[in-house]
Design an enzyme around this catalytic site. Structure first.
Site, PDB file in Angstrom:
ATOM      1  N   GLU A 145      -1.608 -23.031  46.716  1.00  0.00           N
ATOM      2  CA  GLU A 145      -2.437 -24.043  46.585  1.00  0.00           C
ATOM      3  C   GLU A 145      -3.045 -24.043  45.336  1.00  0.00           C
ATOM      4  OE1 GLU A 145      -5.524 -23.142  49.682  1.00  0.00           O
ATOM      5  OE2 GLU A 145      -4.221 -23.147  51.156  1.00  0.00           O
ATOM      6  N   HIS A 266     -14.134 -30.500  48.378  1.00  0.00           N
ATOM      7  CA  HIS A 266     -12.896 -30.334  48.433  1.00  0.00           C
ATOM      8  C   HIS A 266     -12.419 -31.559  48.089  1.00  0.00           C
ATOM      9  CE1 HIS A 266      -8.936 -29.811  49.890  1.00  0.00           C
ATOM     10  NE2 HIS A 266      -9.236 -28.484  50.281  1.00  0.00           N
ATOM     11  N   ARG A 315      -9.502 -26.681  41.986  1.00  0.00           N
ATOM     12  CA  ARG A 315     -10.200 -27.656  43.064  1.00  0.00           C
ATOM     13  C   ARG A 315     -11.242 -28.591  42.334  1.00  0.00           C
ATOM     14  NH1 ARG A 315     -11.387 -24.967  48.504  1.00  0.00           N
ATOM     15  NH2 ARG A 315      -9.002 -24.975  48.589  1.00  0.00           N
ATOM     16  N   HIS A 376     -17.637 -28.732  50.676  1.00  0.00           N
ATOM     17  CA  HIS A 376     -16.626 -27.745  51.462  1.00  0.00           C
ATOM     18  C   HIS A 376     -17.228 -26.394  51.477  1.00  0.00           C
ATOM     19  CE1 HIS A 376     -12.766 -26.534  52.834  1.00  0.00           C
ATOM     20  NE2 HIS A 376     -12.743 -25.677  51.745  1.00  0.00           N
ATOM     21  N   ARG A 411     -14.870 -21.677  43.813  1.00  0.00           N
ATOM     22  CA  ARG A 411     -13.786 -20.627  44.499  1.00  0.00           C
ATOM     23  C   ARG A 411     -12.387 -21.143  44.257  1.00  0.00           C
ATOM     24  NH1 ARG A 411     -11.908 -20.892  49.599  1.00  0.00           N
ATOM     25  NH2 ARG A 411     -12.985 -22.669  49.907  1.00  0.00           N
TER      26      ARG A 411
HETATM   27  C1  SIN Z   1      -7.500 -25.852  52.160  1.00  0.00           C
HETATM   28  O1  SIN Z   1      -6.895 -25.607  53.300  1.00  0.00           O
HETATM   29  O2  SIN Z   1      -7.281 -26.903  51.234  1.00  0.00           O
HETATM   30  C2  SIN Z   1      -9.013 -25.155  52.351  1.00  0.00           C
HETATM   31  C3  SIN Z   1      -8.637 -23.884  51.788  1.00  0.00           C
HETATM   32  C4  SIN Z   1      -9.796 -23.291  51.204  1.00  0.00           C
HETATM   33  O3  SIN Z   1     -10.861 -23.794  51.296  1.00  0.00           O
HETATM   34  O4  SIN Z   1      -9.796 -22.126  50.539  1.00  0.00           O
END
Ligand code: SIN
Length: 566
Positions: A145, A266, A315, A376, A411
């Site tokens: 991610e 997010h 993010r 988020h 985060r």
């Molecule tokens: C996501 O699945 O994008 C969220 C994961 C997260 O908030 O750490």
């Protein structure tokens, strides 16, 4: 660390209730430890504490209180997964580096080291408890991610990781009937003994639990694990229960809250139209981890050239890039292109997101998904040490409600479930030796109050417009003034009014900290101070409530970006 710089909030700041107005407790009870909240953090703390006490042959009583049913919190909604250095070639040091870079110099290095070093074992224990993570040919499947330089995210049911973890933890709690559970119970306030130690809580059971009405439970320690504050904003990925209750309770009890200005937005939340409110569908970052990418209305891949990781940048970088492009092109959203993944892959890897998108009329295998940033995650919260102890004796905090220091200003993806897991284990490990004696509540001179439940919608509107992704001094002043006006609207005692009061308190604290931080760092983006400024702003804003007024104190501390700390 150098001396703190004390500042009081601007004169427009609200006068806030020092405790919630509530009826006198109609029933009383007594347990050793109360855990408030039932996501990964709360249930892990309760289960491990129960095991620990049993192995010491001590008969401690544990009560879990939760505002809805056991599975209604944020954990259930987590899609992407849980990050830990479990894959070939990966190490805790690499996980540490990615966490620090995402945190933009505001992480606590020791806390990050605890997280990444204890994380792998904690995840293995979760698997042993019964959580079924996805495997391929017998090997744990790991994906990537934003901000991760390794495949490090373990997932379950494709994109239903939180639901599977929650299922396994709830099953374990149900198999331990010695742990008492009260559902549909809103914790109202903490009770403190004459010497300032937490000695119980007041709570309101909303009719469907085992007891009715306001009650008081005496205890020897409280573990706050009540989740975040997403409902402060009009659009959020958080469920309806995320009204900042735990942070507000801690604030009223005298605890220090830290880093509240660092609210993570997010980047890819499905855009449902300008009037859509409340919980919005998340399109997991794991979709980009599997190859999806962002495009504008002309089809340009605007993340390319913005960061070495492009669409998988941390993010905050992606959320800012989307917001900028929205402003530049006067469109209310951008697009996520995941069509090339194909229907078969979508059905197998992201069944939950696929079903949700289709329910909203979009088929991601053939159509672009409209996306925009939405609130988020709260990276800040109740300040704790490395063992989950807050600044108030007898009060511990874990999970999103807490600020352990691992997230800093932003985060790293999928570090939140891990944080709840690791730090709840730590709390459970020290708590048996730290339980105080039972004590009666001391005299309470604090003025009770509650605001009108109806302030919720205007509060969310001003927070979204003025304290959202992009902030400025002018906008924050407007927000503080409007929040002060909302604080003047007295209300009738009841669950909706208590939640609105909690939202108000946390909004005022968040806006004040955001006003104080005159720089851009991580998820805190100021259009009037567009650069990060380590000379002035490396450090933390701490918020406390003194005589119904918020106070801010800035504690400088060296920036922790990883490069010099290895
Ligand atoms: C996501 O699945 O994008 C969220 C994961 C997260 O908030 O750490």
């Amino acid at each position: 660390m150098t001396d703190s710089l004390d500042r009081t909030t601007p004169s427009s700041s609200a006068e806030l209730p020092a405790r919630l107005a509530a009826g006198a407790p109609g029933w009383n009870s007594k347990v050793d430890v109360i855990v408030i909240g039932s996501g990964i953090a709360g249930l892990t703390a309760a289960l491990r504490l129960h095991e620990g006490l049993k192995s010491r042959r001590e008969a401690g009583t544990i009560l879990v209180v939760t505002k809805d049913v056991l599975s209604a919190g944020s954990t259930q909604w987590a899609q992407g997964g849980i990050a830990a250095a479990l894959g070939p070639g990966d190490t805790p040091e690499q996980h540490e580096r990615d966490t620090l870079v995402a945190g933009a110099g505001a992480c606590d290095l020791e806390a990050v080291r605890v997280l990444v070093n204890e994380g792998p074992e904690a995840v293995r224990e979760l698997i042993a408890l019964g959580a079924n993570f996805d495997h391929h040919d017998g090997v744990l499947s790991l994906t990537r991610e934003g901000g991760h330089h390794r495949d490090r995210i373990a997932h379950a049911g494709g994109d239903a990781t939180g639901a599977e973890i929650q299922r396994a933890l709830v099953a374990a709690i149900r198999a331990a009937p010695e742990i008492e559970v009260i559902e549909h119970a809103l914790a109202v306030d903490l009770l403190k003994s004459a010497d300032g130690r937490v000695c119980g809580i007041t709570l309101h059971v909303m009719g469907e639990g085992q007891r009715d009405g306001v009650g008081a439970v005496q205890c020897r320690a409280v573990v706050l694990a009540s989740g975040g504050l997403g409902q402060v904003f009009s659009q959020t990925t958080n469920p309806a229960v995320s009204t900042g209750d735990g942070m507000a309770i801690a604030l009223r009890a005298g605890a220090v809250l830290r880093d509240l200005e660092f609210v993570q937005f997010h980047p890819t939340v499905m855009y449902l139209g300008p009037d859509s409110r409340g919980q919005q569908p998340l399109i997991s970052e794991a979709v980009r981890g599997e190859g999806a990418f962002l495009v504008d209305f002309e089809g340009n891949r605007f993340m390319q050239g913005q960061h070495e990781l492009a669409d998988l940048a941390p993010r905050d970088v992606v959320a800012k890039a989307i917001t900028r492009r929205m402003h530049e092109t006067s469109h209310p959203h951008m697009w996520l292109d995941a069509r090339h993944l194909g229907a078969e892959f979508w059905e197998h890897r992201f069944p939950t997101i696929l079903a949700t998108a289709r329910a909203h009329g979009i088929d991601p295998a053939t159509q672009l998904i409209p996306v925009a940033p939405a609130c988020h995650y709260a990276s800040g919260g109740v300040l704790t040490d490395l063992w989950g102890r807050s600044t108030v004796p007898g009060l511990y905090a874990t999970g999103e409600v807490s600020c352990t220091g691992v997230h800093g200003a932003n985060r790293l993806a999928s570090n939140s479930l891990l944080e709840g897991l690791v730090f709840s284990r730590r709390i459970a490990d020290v708590l048996p030796d730290e339980l105080g004696p039972y004590a009666d509540p001391g005299p309470d001179e604090r003025e009770p109050g509650v605001v009108d439940a109806e302030i919720r919608t205007p509060l969310q509107a001003v927070m979204t417009e003025r304290v959202g992704v992009l902030r400025s001094a002018t906008g924050l002043d407007v927000a503080l003034t409007e929040l002060a006006a909302l604080a003047g609207k007295q209300g009738e005692i009841g669950t909706a009014a208590w939640e609105s009061t909690n939202l108000l308190m946390i909004s005022a604290a968040l806006a004040a900290a955001a006003k104080g931080r005159e720089e851009t760092r991580g998820s805190h983006w100021r259009e009037d101070f567009p650069e990060r400024n380590d000379d002035q702003w490396a450090g933390h804003f701490d918020v406390t409530l003194v005589d119904g007024r918020l106070q801010l104190a800035f504690s400088p501390s060296p920036a922790t970006d990883g490069e010099d700390d290895q």
